[in-house]
Design an enzyme around this catalytic site. Structure first.
Site, PDB file in Angstrom:
ATOM      1  N   PRO A   1       0.789  -1.226   0.000  1.00 52.15           N
ATOM      2  CA  PRO A   1       0.000   0.000   0.000  1.00 52.15           C
ATOM      3  C   PRO A   1       0.826   1.283   0.000  1.00 52.15           C
ATOM      4  O   PRO A   1       1.842   1.378   0.683  1.00 52.15           O
ATOM      5  CB  PRO A   1      -0.836  -0.094   1.285  1.00 52.15           C
ATOM      6  CG  PRO A   1      -0.248  -1.189   2.082  1.00 52.15           C
ATOM      7  CD  PRO A   1       0.455  -2.101   1.127  1.00 52.15           C
ATOM      8  N   ASN A   2       0.353   2.214  -0.806  1.00 57.58           N
ATOM      9  CA  ASN A   2       0.898   3.579  -0.893  1.00 57.58           C
ATOM     10  C   ASN A   2       2.223   3.689  -1.650  1.00 57.58           C
ATOM     11  O   ASN A   2       2.725   4.804  -1.848  1.00 57.58           O
ATOM     12  CB  ASN A   2       1.032   4.215   0.508  1.00 57.58           C
ATOM     13  CG  ASN A   2      -0.301   4.283   1.214  1.00 57.58           C
ATOM     14  OD1 ASN A   2      -1.257   4.820   0.653  1.00 57.58           O
ATOM     15  ND2 ASN A   2      -0.413   3.715   2.400  1.00 57.58           N
TER      16      ASN A   2
ATOM     17  N   ARG B   1       3.864  11.012  -1.590  1.00 61.80           N
ATOM     18  CA  ARG B   1       3.799  10.769  -0.144  1.00 61.80           C
ATOM     19  C   ARG B   1       5.132  11.135   0.525  1.00 61.80           C
ATOM     20  O   ARG B   1       6.209  10.757   0.053  1.00 61.80           O
ATOM     21  CB  ARG B   1       3.434   9.303   0.163  1.00 61.80           C
ATOM     22  CG  ARG B   1       4.554   8.324  -0.111  1.00 61.80           C
ATOM     23  CD  ARG B   1       4.193   6.880   0.147  1.00 61.80           C
ATOM     24  NE  ARG B   1       3.892   6.555   1.516  1.00 61.80           N
ATOM     25  CZ  ARG B   1       4.132   5.364   2.073  1.00 61.80           C
ATOM     26  NH1 ARG B   1       4.692   4.390   1.367  1.00 61.80           N
ATOM     27  NH2 ARG B   1       3.822   5.135   3.314  1.00 61.80           N
TER      28      ARG B   1
ATOM     29  N   TYR C   1      10.510   9.301   1.727  1.00 60.31           N
ATOM     30  CA  TYR C   1      10.567   8.315   0.634  1.00 60.31           C
ATOM     31  C   TYR C   1      11.175   8.864  -0.653  1.00 60.31           C
ATOM     32  O   TYR C   1      11.315   8.121  -1.625  1.00 60.31           O
ATOM     33  CB  TYR C   1       9.152   7.773   0.360  1.00 60.31           C
ATOM     34  CG  TYR C   1       8.555   7.068   1.559  1.00 60.31           C
ATOM     35  CD1 TYR C   1       9.075   5.842   1.988  1.00 60.31           C
ATOM     36  CD2 TYR C   1       7.498   7.615   2.283  1.00 60.31           C
ATOM     37  CE1 TYR C   1       8.556   5.194   3.097  1.00 60.31           C
ATOM     38  CE2 TYR C   1       6.962   6.970   3.392  1.00 60.31           C
ATOM     39  CZ  TYR C   1       7.495   5.770   3.791  1.00 60.31           C
ATOM     40  OH  TYR C   1       6.990   5.111   4.890  1.00 60.31           O
TER      41      TYR C   1
ATOM     42  N   ASN D   1       8.248  -5.372  -0.983  1.00 60.61           N
ATOM     43  CA  ASN D   1       8.119  -4.300  -0.002  1.00 60.61           C
ATOM     44  C   ASN D   1       6.651  -4.310   0.415  1.00 60.61           C
ATOM     45  O   ASN D   1       5.807  -3.720  -0.262  1.00 60.61           O
ATOM     46  CB  ASN D   1       8.500  -2.954  -0.598  1.00 60.61           C
ATOM     47  CG  ASN D   1       8.403  -1.837   0.427  1.00 60.61           C
ATOM     48  OD1 ASN D   1       7.887  -2.055   1.536  1.00 60.61           O
ATOM     49  ND2 ASN D   1       8.881  -0.656   0.086  1.00 60.61           N
TER      50      ASN D   1
ATOM     51  N   ALA E   1       3.135  -0.982   4.796  1.00 59.15           N
ATOM     52  CA  ALA E   1       2.581  -1.052   6.159  1.00 59.15           C
ATOM     53  C   ALA E   1       2.193  -2.476   6.553  1.00 59.15           C
ATOM     54  O   ALA E   1       2.200  -2.813   7.750  1.00 59.15           O
ATOM     55  CB  ALA E   1       1.372  -0.132   6.273  1.00 59.15           C
TER      56      ALA E   1
ATOM     57  N   HIS F   1       4.228  -4.769   9.009  1.00 60.88           N
ATOM     58  CA  HIS F   1       4.118  -4.708  10.466  1.00 60.88           C
ATOM     59  C   HIS F   1       2.836  -5.327  11.000  1.00 60.88           C
ATOM     60  O   HIS F   1       2.603  -5.318  12.204  1.00 60.88           O
ATOM     61  CB  HIS F   1       4.212  -3.232  10.910  1.00 60.88           C
ATOM     62  CG  HIS F   1       5.236  -2.453  10.157  1.00 60.88           C
ATOM     63  ND1 HIS F   1       6.574  -2.774  10.178  1.00 60.88           N
ATOM     64  CD2 HIS F   1       5.131  -1.382   9.320  1.00 60.88           C
ATOM     65  CE1 HIS F   1       7.243  -1.918   9.401  1.00 60.88           C
ATOM     66  NE2 HIS F   1       6.387  -1.071   8.865  1.00 60.88           N
TER      67      HIS F   1
ATOM     68  N   GLU G   1      13.154  -9.003   1.430  1.00 52.69           N
ATOM     69  CA  GLU G   1      12.304  -7.906   1.902  1.00 52.69           C
ATOM     70  C   GLU G   1      13.036  -6.574   1.665  1.00 52.69           C
ATOM     71  O   GLU G   1      14.240  -6.479   1.934  1.00 52.69           O
ATOM     72  CB  GLU G   1      12.081  -8.112   3.415  1.00 52.69           C
ATOM     73  CG  GLU G   1      11.337  -7.009   4.134  1.00 52.69           C
ATOM     74  CD  GLU G   1      11.370  -7.180   5.668  1.00 52.69           C
ATOM     75  OE1 GLU G   1      12.215  -7.945   6.190  1.00 52.69           O
ATOM     76  OE2 GLU G   1      10.552  -6.527   6.330  1.00 52.69           O
TER      77      GLU G   1
ATOM     78  N   HIS H   1      12.764  -2.213   2.192  1.00 55.60           N
ATOM     79  CA  HIS H   1      12.119  -0.978   2.650  1.00 55.60           C
ATOM     80  C   HIS H   1      12.926   0.200   2.133  1.00 55.60           C
ATOM     81  O   HIS H   1      14.160   0.200   2.246  1.00 55.60           O
ATOM     82  CB  HIS H   1      12.024  -0.938   4.176  1.00 55.60           C
ATOM     83  CG  HIS H   1      11.202  -2.067   4.695  1.00 55.60           C
ATOM     84  ND1 HIS H   1       9.838  -2.102   4.545  1.00 55.60           N
ATOM     85  CD2 HIS H   1      11.564  -3.226   5.285  1.00 55.60           C
ATOM     86  CE1 HIS H   1       9.401  -3.236   5.041  1.00 55.60           C
ATOM     87  NE2 HIS H   1      10.408  -3.940   5.494  1.00 55.60           N
TER      88      HIS H   1
ATOM     89  N   ARG I   1      12.839   4.375  12.769  1.00 52.91           N
ATOM     90  CA  ARG I   1      11.529   5.032  12.788  1.00 52.91           C
ATOM     91  C   ARG I   1      10.703   4.575  14.002  1.00 52.91           C
ATOM     92  O   ARG I   1      11.262   4.077  14.975  1.00 52.91           O
ATOM     93  CB  ARG I   1      10.840   4.796  11.449  1.00 52.91           C
ATOM     94  CG  ARG I   1      11.643   5.419  10.293  1.00 52.91           C
ATOM     95  CD  ARG I   1      10.941   5.270   8.970  1.00 52.91           C
ATOM     96  NE  ARG I   1       9.671   5.992   8.958  1.00 52.91           N
ATOM     97  CZ  ARG I   1       8.748   5.826   8.012  1.00 52.91           C
ATOM     98  NH1 ARG I   1       8.968   4.979   7.020  1.00 52.91           N
ATOM     99  NH2 ARG I   1       7.618   6.508   8.064  1.00 52.91           N
TER     100      ARG I   1
HETATM  101  C1  DQA Z   1       8.094   1.115   3.973  1.00 53.32           C
HETATM  102  C2  DQA Z   1       8.167   1.306   5.489  1.00 53.32           C
HETATM  103  C3  DQA Z   1       6.824   1.000   6.121  1.00 53.32           C
HETATM  104  O1  DQA Z   1       6.907   1.159   7.526  1.00 53.32           O
HETATM  105  C4  DQA Z   1       5.777   1.936   5.594  1.00 53.32           C
HETATM  106  O2  DQA Z   1       4.509   1.620   6.127  1.00 53.32           O
HETATM  107  C5  DQA Z   1       5.721   1.996   4.110  1.00 53.32           C
HETATM  108  C6  DQA Z   1       6.967   1.923   3.349  1.00 53.32           C
HETATM  109  C7  DQA Z   1       9.399   1.559   3.262  1.00 53.32           C
HETATM  110  O3  DQA Z   1       9.543   1.208   2.096  1.00 53.32           O
HETATM  111  O4  DQA Z   1      10.222   2.255   3.854  1.00 53.32           O
HETATM  112  O5  DQA Z   1       4.668   2.196   3.520  1.00 53.32           O
HETATM  113  O6  DQA Z   1       7.909  -0.248   3.698  1.00 53.32           O
END
Ligand code: DQA
Length: 155
Positions: free
Chosen positions: A9-10, A17, A22, A82, A85, A88, A106, A108, A115
């Site tokens: 997501p996102n 964002r 990011y 990736n 969210a 977690h 994985e 990020h 964070r």
């Molecule tokens: C993320 C880190 C996550 O905590 C966050 O919710 C994201 C992006 C990252 O790529 O740094 O949406 O996965």
């Protein structure tokens, strides 16, 4: 080597964002740069076998990501994920990765270790070969190199 690059997501809102976290690059930039890295990883001497072929999938929906992982079964050699969210929160995504047994890295974009507390848990980490965190979009290329090394040492 066929690799599925999954984003949660996102991630489609990259560039919009929280650019201070990011960056300013978009999801399309992510795809372009990761494709370029895959092409550079190719070993021409190995012929078509040396090619690294990528497919990308992004979803804001947990179940759609689970479906994509299941559909990868016997189709892909590796996964770069990736989960955003869902990292977690999602036991379902971790279970799906475990179920298909495809070597997974994985990723990020941000350095989650620096964070909030709620970002310190990753349900997928225990089922992944490795985690790349805090390297921005180049982290995806790093994940591809980890997978390529994994297959090279296994061959
Ligand atoms: C993320 C880190 C996550 O905590 C966050 O919710 C994201 C992006 C990252 O790529 O740094 O949406 O996965």
């Amino acid at each position: 080597m066929r690799i599925l690059v999954l984003n949660g997501p996102n991630i489609n809102f990259l560039g919009i964002r929280e650019p201070e976290i990011y960056g300013k690059e978009t999801y399309q930039d992510l795809i372009r740069e990761t494709e370029k890295a895959a092409a550079e990883l190719c070993e021409p001497a190995a012929g078509p076998e040396g090619a690294v072929r990528l497919d990308f999938f992004q979803s804001n929906h947990e179940g759609a990501l689970v479906d994509a992982i299941q559909a990868a079964y016997r189709k892909y050699d590796g996964i770069v994920i990736n989960p955003a969210a869902y990292t977690h929160t999602s036991i379902a995504i971790a279970d799906a990765l475990k179920a298909v047994g495809i070597p997974t890295v994985e990723v990020h974009i941000s350095d989650v270790s620096r964070r909030e507390d709620f970002r310190q848990i990753s349900y997928v980490r225990p089922v992944c070969l490795d985690t790349v965190s805090g390297e921005g979009i180049p982290g995806y290329a790093h994940a591809l190199r980890i997978l390529a090394d994994h297959f090279r040492t296994r061959a």
